[in-house]
Design a protein around this motif. Structure first.
Motif, short mmCIF file in Angstrom:
data_model
loop_
_atom_site.label_atom_id
_atom_site.label_comp_id
_atom_site.label_asym_id
_atom_site.label_seq_id
_atom_site.Cartn_x
_atom_site.Cartn_y
_atom_site.Cartn_z
N SER A 51 94.40 90.80 68.56
CA SER A 51 95.32 89.77 68.06
C SER A 51 94.56 88.61 67.45
CB SER A 51 96.23 89.28 69.18
OG SER A 51 95.47 88.62 70.19
N CYS A 52 93.27 88.45 67.80
CA CYS A 52 92.46 87.37 67.26
C CYS A 52 91.90 87.71 65.89
CB CYS A 52 91.32 87.03 68.21
SG CYS A 52 91.87 86.30 69.77
N GLU A 53 92.08 88.94 65.42
CA GLU A 53 91.57 89.35 64.12
C GLU A 53 92.65 89.08 63.07
OE1 GLU A 53 90.47 93.40 64.54
OE2 GLU A 53 88.89 93.00 66.01
N LYS A 54 92.50 87.96 62.40
CA LYS A 54 93.51 87.52 61.43
C LYS A 54 93.21 88.09 60.05
CE LYS A 54 95.68 83.43 59.42
NZ LYS A 54 95.66 81.95 59.32
N VAL A 55 94.27 88.56 59.37
CA VAL A 55 94.15 89.11 58.03
C VAL A 55 95.19 88.46 57.12
CG1 VAL A 55 94.26 91.17 56.58
CG2 VAL A 55 93.29 91.32 58.89
N ASP A 56 94.73 87.91 56.00
CA ASP A 56 95.62 87.39 54.96
C ASP A 56 95.52 88.29 53.73
OD1 ASP A 56 96.51 85.22 56.43
OD2 ASP A 56 94.92 83.89 55.71
N ASP A 57 96.65 88.59 53.13
CA ASP A 57 96.68 89.43 51.94
C ASP A 57 97.12 88.58 50.74
OD1 ASP A 57 96.94 91.31 49.96
OD2 ASP A 57 98.04 92.76 51.18
N ASP A 58 96.14 88.23 49.89
CA ASP A 58 96.41 87.42 48.70
C ASP A 58 96.24 88.24 47.42
OD1 ASP A 58 96.85 85.25 50.33
OD2 ASP A 58 94.86 84.37 50.05
N THR A 59 96.31 89.56 47.52
CA THR A 59 96.04 90.40 46.36
C THR A 59 97.11 90.28 45.27
OG1 THR A 59 97.08 92.27 47.50
CG2 THR A 59 94.69 92.07 47.66
N LYS A 60 98.30 89.82 45.65
CA LYS A 60 99.37 89.69 44.65
C LYS A 60 99.39 88.30 44.00
CE LYS A 60 102.38 93.11 46.85
NZ LYS A 60 101.95 94.18 45.94
#
Length: 255
Positions: free
Chosen positions: A16-25
């Motif tokens: 849960s501490c592994e944060k992922v943001d998706d800004d590909t769009k």
């Protein structure tokens, strides 16, 4: 049982501490950085449908807390080209940034009967197509990465008269060919691209006489490496070969 539940709980916490943001769009119109390049095969023929991604990553250490921002997700077009603008955040810019950028190439969608890929099952080695960039110091920069995807051809190799005297005796064939990133000068292969390889404990003599259909790069200089350890002495040797289209090459090596 108590230790088992403790392990599961800890794993959930770390995950849960592994944060992922998706800004590909997200697009970029000002202060943009550009990721671009081209994929070609023999005679500079373009290769389409190869995926290219760019991420910014911060490693959180053994206790978790890692972070990934997905920035670019694109693929090569019918001309083999890819081109994408993106924005670098202030916290990602410069030598003091806590993370790094990573370019990853995914060639899984191209035809494995036609091309040598980064992974060629069964029985061959896997070549990583991941390229770290440890810092980008300014925006409005062009990052250009060009790649070579070899055309696949097969030749027949005989490894004969394998009569080992010692347990360490060994008889094997490996291949090397132009593959991957354009680096400018590869003296080993007289190429401007990196070196790809196949074999490594997959085409190994087990019987007195052995025959293997091994793949090589069509139209390119290949190195056929014969690994031979006889009576504990290393007698390995490299052989240069260029493979024409529709070849009928058949080579024999004795132990």
């Amino acid at each position: 049982m108590k230790n088992f539940f403790y392990f599961i709980t800890l794993s959930i916490i770390l995950t849960s501490c592994e944060k992922v943001d998706d800004d590909t769009k997200k697009g970029c119109t000002n202060d943009c950085t550009t990721l671009k390049g081209k994929f070609v095969t023999l005679n500079n023929v373009p290769v389409s449908n190869i995926k290219v991604s760019l991420k910014y990553k911060i490693w959180g250490g053994e206790l978790g807390g890692s972070y990934t921002r997905k920035i670019v997700s694109t693929q090569s077009d019918e001309n083999g080209n890819y081109n994408k603008n993106f924005y670098i955040k202030d916290t990602e810019l410069g030598n003091t940034s806590p993370g790094y950028f990573e370019i990853k190439i995914d060639d899984s969608k191209i035809d494995s009967n036609k091309y040598i890929k980064s992974y060629n099952p069964p029985g061959t080695s896997s070549i990583s197509l991941e390229y770290p960039i440890y810092s980008i110091t300014k925006r409005d920069t062009i990052i250009e990465k060009n790649f070579y995807i070899p055309k696949k051809a097969y030749i027949k190799i005989h490894l004969n008269n394998f009569l080992p005297q010692l347990a360490a005796d060994h008889f094997e064939v490996r291949t090397f060919y132009p593959f991957g990133e354009k680096i400018g000068n590869n003296t080993f292969l007289d190429s401007e691209y990196s070196t790809g390889f196949s074999g490594y404990d997959n085409w190994v003599a087990k019987n007195l006489n052995n025959v293997f259909n091994i793949f090589v790069a069509e139209g390119e200089k290949n190195i056929i490496q014969i690994i031979k350890v006889k009576n504990g002495i290393n007698l390995s040797q490299d052989y240069e070969i260029t493979v024409p289209p529709n070849n009928t090459i058949e080579l024999t090596y004795d132990f």
